[in-house]
Design an enzyme around this catalytic site. Structure first.
Site, short mmCIF file in Angstrom:
data_model
loop_
_atom_site.label_atom_id
_atom_site.label_comp_id
_atom_site.label_asym_id
_atom_site.label_seq_id
_atom_site.Cartn_x
_atom_site.Cartn_y
_atom_site.Cartn_z
N GLU A 290 0.87 -1.46 0.08
CA GLU A 290 -0.14 -0.27 -0.03
C GLU A 290 0.39 0.92 -0.09
O GLU A 290 1.25 1.77 0.79
CB GLU A 290 -0.93 -0.33 1.09
CG GLU A 290 -1.75 1.12 1.49
CD GLU A 290 -2.89 0.92 2.64
OE1 GLU A 290 -2.84 0.18 3.17
OE2 GLU A 290 -4.17 1.37 2.10
N HIS B 172 -9.89 1.09 0.34
CA HIS B 172 -10.68 0.95 0.87
C HIS B 172 -11.88 2.33 0.32
O HIS B 172 -11.27 3.10 1.17
CB HIS B 172 -10.38 1.62 2.79
CG HIS B 172 -9.01 2.07 3.00
ND1 HIS B 172 -8.79 3.14 1.96
CD2 HIS B 172 -7.53 1.46 3.58
CE1 HIS B 172 -7.38 3.14 2.32
NE2 HIS B 172 -6.70 2.39 3.14
N ASN C 281 -11.93 6.34 2.62
CA ASN C 281 -11.25 6.11 3.32
C ASN C 281 -9.90 6.69 2.42
O ASN C 281 -9.30 6.15 1.38
CB ASN C 281 -11.14 5.25 3.85
CG ASN C 281 -12.05 5.17 4.74
OD1 ASN C 281 -12.68 4.45 4.75
ND2 ASN C 281 -12.00 6.06 5.83
N ARG D 96 -20.76 18.01 -8.80
CA ARG D 96 -20.22 18.48 -9.49
C ARG D 96 -18.94 18.29 -9.38
O ARG D 96 -17.68 18.36 -10.82
CB ARG D 96 -19.67 19.64 -9.46
CG ARG D 96 -21.03 20.60 -9.96
CD ARG D 96 -20.91 22.49 -9.57
NE ARG D 96 -20.77 22.78 -8.30
CZ ARG D 96 -21.61 23.33 -7.42
NH1 ARG D 96 -22.92 23.00 -8.15
NH2 ARG D 96 -21.06 23.41 -6.56
N ASP E 227 -16.63 -1.39 9.90
CA ASP E 227 -16.28 -1.55 11.59
C ASP E 227 -16.81 -0.07 12.79
O ASP E 227 -17.53 -0.40 13.01
CB ASP E 227 -14.65 -1.28 12.22
CG ASP E 227 -14.21 0.21 11.48
OD1 ASP E 227 -15.32 0.92 10.55
OD2 ASP E 227 -13.08 0.59 11.68
N HIS F 269 -15.74 3.87 10.65
CA HIS F 269 -14.65 4.30 9.10
C HIS F 269 -15.99 4.39 8.04
O HIS F 269 -15.33 6.16 7.46
CB HIS F 269 -13.30 3.45 8.55
CG HIS F 269 -12.17 3.20 9.29
ND1 HIS F 269 -11.78 1.90 10.36
CD2 HIS F 269 -11.44 3.86 8.92
CE1 HIS F 269 -10.61 2.74 9.90
NE2 HIS F 269 -9.64 2.98 9.99
N ASP G 231 -8.02 -4.00 7.24
CA ASP G 231 -6.85 -2.74 7.20
C ASP G 231 -6.75 -2.96 8.59
O ASP G 231 -6.18 -1.64 9.47
CB ASP G 231 -7.58 -0.93 7.40
CG ASP G 231 -6.70 -0.23 6.83
OD1 ASP G 231 -5.29 -1.04 6.14
OD2 ASP G 231 -6.91 1.32 6.75
N LEU H 285 -8.20 9.06 11.10
CA LEU H 285 -8.44 7.45 11.66
C LEU H 285 -6.58 6.75 11.43
O LEU H 285 -6.33 6.59 10.25
CB LEU H 285 -8.97 6.30 11.23
CG LEU H 285 -10.30 7.07 11.55
CD1 LEU H 285 -11.56 6.69 10.23
CD2 LEU H 285 -10.91 6.47 13.18
N GLY I 108 -6.02 2.75 10.48
CA GLY I 108 -6.51 1.79 9.94
C GLY I 108 -7.14 1.22 11.77
O GLY I 108 -7.88 2.14 12.33
#
Ligand code: FE
Length: 392
Positions: A140, A227, A230, A238, A259, A262, A285, A318, A320
């Protein structure tokens, strides 16, 4: 046991629910699925789950850690330990995911996962009690948009380097399964072409891509969205952005972190109802704090505070989750999705999105990777490769 029969009170597949039924397992593979009870069976060769529900094992394809193990810095032994923890949650396979880090750190994560996979296979051949199957590695980052960095360390986010990518491919030895990148970053479309040509799934994420930029990435071969919602450009009427591009692209899988921190439950339903249950992929995650108490942890060199199970950076973003896929399954069922739909999202779609043959379903020819659940969908037992890996 080389050949045996599992008796299920209820059998959930991604397609249907059967009542009293049985599975015949041989050498770790499901060879027969039938209703009621097979005839002529010695009782010593049965696993009796008559009062329980048998479902395909959950496949977590985006997980940064568990039980103190961090996917960025873990060695082979750590990943095997992570797999032994995850079976408590019905997880039978997982794809360790790194966060953005210096090149050398990501290279060594690729090597560590490669070693872990071969050790897992050797252990399985020796019929040791297995942990969850290690599928390979998901990088990632590091080619992300700093404007949507989320918890990715901005010090290590960088421009696309095809040279680095080739080195990751080499270090992972065929086990680089997925890369999350931001498609609007310069060079990203070339990276997508290269990765897709090598059989690697590209997921768009940590991205500020517009609707048009996202569609270009999907046309170039990206097939998943990391995700959804997120760490990406939000929907504006627009400026529909990457979210609407992913939802309307019927060949793109979408990851959701269910969860209820998120994403608001209504957002989860909105996404699933638009994408459908055949291309929604539940992910955790999760970070190394998953499976551990509240406290202070780290992720990619950043300090993370876990309070009430919610992981945040010091600034409040946040960081993870501490989610596990069994809880994600209970959460989607609480929203009204059926058990087969949950099995699609937690087992079959994760496998299909990564083109993993023989995983994620309960049918002849598939690996006997199973979760055994009670009426509250709590995990009672987990079977990996036909062996009992966990019993409550
Ligand atoms: Fe992540």
């Amino acid at each position: 046991m080389r050949e045996y029969v599992i008796l299920a009170g209820k059998l959930v597949t991604p397609h249907r629910v059967l009542g009293k039924s049985y599975l015949r397992v041989k050498d770790g593979v499901i060879v027969e699925v039938g209703e009621d009870t097979p005839t002529g069976l010695p009782l010593s060769n049965t696993l009796n789950y008559r009062g329980l529900t048998v479902a395909p094992g959950f496949i977590d394809t985006h997980i940064h850690g568990y039980g103190g193990v961090d996917s960025n810095t873990g060695n082979a032994e750590h990943f095997l330990r992570m797999g032994k923890g995850l079976v408590k949650h019905g997880v039978t396979a997982f794809l360790p995911s790194t966060v953005t880090a210096p090149h050398e750190e990501l290279l060594s994560a690729c090597r560590a996962v490669k070693d872990a996979v071969s050790e897992w296979r050797e252990g399985s051949a020796r019929k040791e009690v297995p942990g969850a199957r290690i599928l390979g590695i998901h990088l990632e980052g590091p080619y992300l948009n700093p404007a949507r960095k989320g918890v990715q360390n901005p010090a290590h986010i960088r421009g696309v380097s095809l040279k680095e990518i080739l080195e990751y491919l080499g270090a992972a030895g065929g086990l680089l399964k997925m890369v999350t990148l931001a498609p609007e970053v310069r060079g990203a479309l070339e990276a997508i072409s290269l990765l897709v040509s090598k059989g690697v799934v590209v997921s768009v994420g940590h991205t500020n891509a517009t609707y048009e930029e996202a569609l270009k990435a999907f046309a170039a071969g990206a097939s998943r969205a990391t995700h959804l919602f997120n760490a990406m450009r939000p929907i504006h009427h627009r400026d529909p952005g990457v979210v609407i591009a992913a939802l309307e692209s019927t060949d793109v899988f979408i990851e959701l972190i269910v969860d209820f921190t998120h994403l608001h439950p209504a957002t989860v339903k909105f996404a699933i109802n638009h994408a459908g249950t055949w291309r929604t992929v539940l992910i955790s995650d999760a970070i190394s704090a998953a499976g551990l108490p509240d406290g202070e942890y780290s992720l990619g060199g950043l300090k993370v505070i876990v309070k009430g199970g919610v992981a945040r950076l010091v600034g409040g973003a946040l960081a993870g989750s501490t989610l596990t896929l069994d809880a994600a399954v209970r959460n989607v069922v609480s929203l009204g999705y059926t058990l087969p739909e949950a099995a699609r999202m937690a087992s079959l779609n994760p496998a299909r999105s990564l083109r993993l043959a023989g995983l994620g379903d309960v049918r002849p020819g598939y690996r006997a990777d199973l979760a055994v659940l009670d009426d509250d969908l709590r995990v009672v037992a987990t079977i990996v490769d036909g062996e009992v890996a966990y019993e409550r």
